[in-house]
Design a protein around this motif. Structure first.
Motif, PDB file in Angstrom:
ATOM      1  N   THR A 286       0.815  -1.209   0.000  1.00 58.01           N
ATOM      2  CA  THR A 286       0.000   0.000   0.000  1.00 58.01           C
ATOM      3  C   THR A 286       0.848   1.258   0.000  1.00 58.01           C
ATOM      4  OG1 THR A 286      -0.108  -0.058   2.417  1.00 58.01           O
ATOM      5  CG2 THR A 286      -1.890  -1.147   1.205  1.00 58.01           C
ATOM      6  N   ASN A 287       2.186   1.095   0.040  1.00 63.39           N
ATOM      7  CA  ASN A 287       3.048   2.278   0.130  1.00 63.39           C
ATOM      8  C   ASN A 287       2.955   3.119  -1.144  1.00 63.39           C
ATOM      9  OD1 ASN A 287       4.214   0.139  -1.172  1.00 63.39           O
ATOM     10  ND2 ASN A 287       6.179   0.280  -0.155  1.00 63.39           N
ATOM     11  N   ALA A 288       2.885   4.429  -0.951  1.00 63.08           N
ATOM     12  CA  ALA A 288       2.772   5.356  -2.068  1.00 63.08           C
ATOM     13  C   ALA A 288       4.108   5.513  -2.766  1.00 63.08           C
ATOM     14  CB  ALA A 288       2.274   6.713  -1.564  1.00 63.08           C
ATOM     15  N   ARG A 289       4.076   6.141  -3.948  1.00 65.89           N
ATOM     16  CA  ARG A 289       5.310   6.274  -4.716  1.00 65.89           C
ATOM     17  C   ARG A 289       6.239   7.340  -4.151  1.00 65.89           C
ATOM     18  NH1 ARG A 289       1.407   4.916  -8.257  1.00 65.89           N
ATOM     19  NH2 ARG A 289       0.934   6.904  -9.247  1.00 65.89           N
ATOM     20  N   GLN A 290       5.750   8.202  -3.272  1.00 68.44           N
ATOM     21  CA  GLN A 290       6.579   9.136  -2.513  1.00 68.44           C
ATOM     22  C   GLN A 290       7.243  10.217  -3.363  1.00 68.44           C
ATOM     23  OE1 GLN A 290       8.132   6.985   1.312  1.00 68.44           O
ATOM     24  NE2 GLN A 290       9.177   6.068  -0.426  1.00 68.44           N
ATOM     25  N   VAL A 291       6.772  10.412  -4.571  1.00 69.19           N
ATOM     26  CA  VAL A 291       7.345  11.454  -5.422  1.00 69.19           C
ATOM     27  C   VAL A 291       7.185  12.825  -4.779  1.00 69.19           C
ATOM     28  CG1 VAL A 291       7.133  12.605  -7.646  1.00 69.19           C
ATOM     29  CG2 VAL A 291       7.042  10.114  -7.531  1.00 69.19           C
ATOM     30  N   GLU A 292       6.089  13.006  -4.061  1.00 71.55           N
ATOM     31  CA  GLU A 292       5.835  14.305  -3.433  1.00 71.55           C
ATOM     32  C   GLU A 292       6.840  14.623  -2.332  1.00 71.55           C
ATOM     33  OE1 GLU A 292       3.466  11.260  -1.109  1.00 71.55           O
ATOM     34  OE2 GLU A 292       3.979  11.647  -3.205  1.00 71.55           O
ATOM     35  N   HIS A 293       7.616  13.608  -1.901  1.00 77.20           N
ATOM     36  CA  HIS A 293       8.592  13.824  -0.841  1.00 77.20           C
ATOM     37  C   HIS A 293       9.996  14.137  -1.367  1.00 77.20           C
ATOM     38  CE1 HIS A 293       5.652  12.760   2.107  1.00 77.20           C
ATOM     39  NE2 HIS A 293       5.541  11.506   1.690  1.00 77.20           N
ATOM     40  N   VAL A 294      10.143  14.341  -2.665  1.00 76.02           N
ATOM     41  CA  VAL A 294      11.488  14.644  -3.191  1.00 76.02           C
ATOM     42  C   VAL A 294      11.938  15.994  -2.639  1.00 76.02           C
ATOM     43  CG1 VAL A 294      12.828  15.152  -5.252  1.00 76.02           C
ATOM     44  CG2 VAL A 294      11.266  13.200  -5.237  1.00 76.02           C
ATOM     45  N   GLY A 295      11.314  17.073  -3.013  1.00 74.01           N
ATOM     46  CA  GLY A 295      11.574  18.375  -2.386  1.00 74.01           C
ATOM     47  C   GLY A 295      13.002  18.865  -2.496  1.00 74.01           C
ATOM     48  N   ALA A 296      13.328  19.879  -1.680  1.00 77.79           N
ATOM     49  CA  ALA A 296      14.660  20.486  -1.673  1.00 77.79           C
ATOM     50  C   ALA A 296      15.698  19.439  -1.262  1.00 77.79           C
ATOM     51  CB  ALA A 296      14.678  21.659  -0.702  1.00 77.79           C
ATOM     52  N   PRO A 297      16.919  19.541  -1.859  1.00 78.25           N
ATOM     53  CA  PRO A 297      17.439  20.609  -2.715  1.00 78.25           C
ATOM     54  C   PRO A 297      17.108  20.443  -4.202  1.00 78.25           C
ATOM     55  CG  PRO A 297      19.164  19.035  -2.281  1.00 78.25           C
ATOM     56  CD  PRO A 297      17.963  18.553  -1.511  1.00 78.25           C
ATOM     57  N   PHE A 298      16.137  19.598  -4.521  1.00 78.59           N
ATOM     58  CA  PHE A 298      15.719  19.437  -5.908  1.00 78.59           C
ATOM     59  C   PHE A 298      14.644  20.454  -6.253  1.00 78.59           C
ATOM     60  CE2 PHE A 298      17.560  15.360  -4.852  1.00 78.59           C
ATOM     61  CZ  PHE A 298      18.277  15.048  -5.987  1.00 78.59           C
ATOM     62  N   GLY A 299      14.580  20.789  -7.538  1.00 76.61           N
ATOM     63  CA  GLY A 299      13.560  21.688  -8.016  1.00 76.61           C
ATOM     64  C   GLY A 299      12.243  20.971  -8.212  1.00 76.61           C
TER      65      GLY A 299
END
Length: 249
Positions: A167-180
């Protein structure tokens, strides 16, 4: 899929650690990645690319290009052994998304296929930033079966009936800084398959590997019955791609 671990529950941990036991089925049954997706993820002028969670090298082999060094990183012994068997001329290192055995600022592009959902992003994001050069790129990619096709939808129904997918999400929303900002692009394509390869694809799923033997055989028997009726020659996929660039230091 590599066993990059995020110990947030016994079942997820066990599934994440399971892939080495089915490395041969993974190699036979899992698809590659369409060239258009690889070109979108990796700039043509990239000279050093690391494939984190490389598994048996399904994406790694698509990353090769003249003048480009490609390094694979994979935590599972069984997967690394299979990788070296099918790609004996390529380097594969023992490591995870949270601990990449490469120097600081040594990589132009870091890609992660079918694996980012297994990592701890609090550790994997800064580790990716560490090994990338300023302006380098992080690429995340997943192949999903196209359930808009009726027989594929029925296959997924069988899987849901018999096994509990992570059920774990793909977590793309957690990339964040220092990435654009994270960009996304999807690619629809079809992968030629035999019935045996579809069975291997199912058998290589973490939530199938970890079933009790009787339950696993019941699931695979239902899959074989479906395939006998449908006789598919290809598996339709949607390849979901994400990319983000590291801010200049």
């Amino acid at each position: 899929m590599p066993d990059m671990t995020r110990a947030e529950g016994r079942d997820e941990f066990r599934q994440a650690r399971s892939f080495g036991a089915a490395a041969d089925a993974y190699e036979r049954g899992r698809p590659s990645y369409p060239p258009e997706a690889v070109a979108w993820l990796v700039p043509q002028d990239a000279r050093t690319v690391v494939d984190v969670g490389a598994g048996t090298g399904k994406l790694t082999r698509a990353l090769r290009a003249p003048g480009r060094e490609v390094v694979a990183v994979e935590p599972s012994i069984g997967m690394r052994e299979q990788f070296s068997h099918v790609l004996p001329d390529m380097r594969v290192l023992d490591g995870t998304g949270e601990s990449i055995p490469l120097p600081d600022a040594s990589v132009d592009v870091l890609v992660c296929a079918q694996a980012w959902h297994w990592v701890n992003p609090d550790r994997a994001v800064p580790e990716a930033a560490r090994v990338l050069r300023p302006g380098g790129r992080l690429g995340l990619v997943w192949n999903f079966r196209d359930v808009s096709v009726p027989w594929v939808a029925e296959l997924d129904r069988i899987l849901r009936d018999c096994a509990a997918a992570p059920t774990n999400a793909r977590q793309v929303e957690h990339v964040g800084a220092p990435f654009g900002p994270v960009e996304r692009q999807d690619f629809r394509w079809s992968h030629p398959v035999s019935a045996g390869e579809v069975v291997d694809m199912v058998a290589s799923r973490s939530y199938v590997i970890t079933l009790e033997p009787a339950a696993r055989e019941e699931l695979l028997s239902r899959v074989r019955t479906l395939l006998d009726a449908e006789r598919p020659a290809e598996m339709p996929y949607v390849t979901e791609c994400h990319r983000a660039e590291l801010a200049a230091r």
